[in-house]
Scaffold this motif. Sequence first.
Motif, PDB file in Angstrom:
ATOM      1  N   THR A 150       0.834  -1.201   0.000  1.00  0.00           N
ATOM      2  CA  THR A 150       0.000   0.000   0.000  1.00  0.00           C
ATOM      3  C   THR A 150       0.867   1.248   0.000  1.00  0.00           C
ATOM      4  OG1 THR A 150      -1.767  -1.122   1.224  1.00  0.00           O
ATOM      5  CG2 THR A 150      -1.781   1.288   1.250  1.00  0.00           C
ATOM      6  N   ASN A 152       0.153   5.239   0.495  1.00  0.00           N
ATOM      7  CA  ASN A 152      -0.788   6.275   0.890  1.00  0.00           C
ATOM      8  C   ASN A 152      -0.008   7.583   0.950  1.00  0.00           C
ATOM      9  OD1 ASN A 152      -2.592   8.032   2.103  1.00  0.00           O
ATOM     10  ND2 ASN A 152      -3.223   6.612   3.712  1.00  0.00           N
ATOM     11  N   ARG A 170      -4.810  13.253  -2.730  1.00  0.00           N
ATOM     12  CA  ARG A 170      -4.361  12.100  -1.951  1.00  0.00           C
ATOM     13  C   ARG A 170      -4.522  10.855  -2.818  1.00  0.00           C
ATOM     14  NH1 ARG A 170      -3.840  10.058   3.418  1.00  0.00           N
ATOM     15  NH2 ARG A 170      -4.515  12.037   4.337  1.00  0.00           N
ATOM     16  N   VAL A 172      -4.253   6.684  -2.664  1.00  0.00           N
ATOM     17  CA  VAL A 172      -4.109   5.437  -1.904  1.00  0.00           C
ATOM     18  C   VAL A 172      -4.085   4.308  -2.926  1.00  0.00           C
ATOM     19  CG1 VAL A 172      -5.053   3.928  -0.133  1.00  0.00           C
ATOM     20  CG2 VAL A 172      -5.333   6.416   0.074  1.00  0.00           C
TER      21      VAL A 172
END
Length: 210
Positions: A150, A152, A170, A172
């Motif tokens: 991941t 982020n 943002r 993710v």
Amino acid sequence: MNKIDDQRLRRIWHPAIIILIVLVTLAGCRGKTRPISYYTLSPIQSTVSDASQQPENDVSIGVGPISFPEYINKPRIAIRDSSTKILYSEFHRWAGFLEKTFLRVVAEDLSVILDTDLIGIYPWNGSFEPRYQVKLDVKQFDGQLNGQVTLNVVWQVVDNSESGPPIVRRSVITEPAGGQGPDDYTAMVSAQSRTLEQLSREIAGVISKE
């Protein structure tokens, strides 16, 4: 035990003999130590068939600064064991500073995607004045072996030719780590590289629309 036997035992366990035994034992242990493997993130490959061909885009981009969580900016690779537990591999490490490698790969990816060589990595010298500056605030960049990784990150694109506010986003991004075994760090690091490619494409999309 008589006096003769006691003297004979002392001769057998002479200090020099004891030291020799200890050294041999330590050498044997070192010989069985597991070797350390080193890894690095990789950028996407250029699709230009002629390496001498000049880039078509003259847009200039500065990548950085970047803020990185302290828990992952370490030599040993971080593995997420649960939502709150992080493990560090003793025998699998980054071949350099992860923060700097992250910036370098994003810069190289943007160079390929936007077809420009006018890319600078923070801090750049005074002669380089990029039109666009990409700032990154990484919140998470880790994964699970044979699970998923991941990324982020909060990022912003600043257009230095205008006085308006920066574009803030943002991202993710997750990627399956895959792997051929319980300790396939190569597959996990490759998946992390793919998350950087996706991030770079999102950033490039914003810059292209400007």
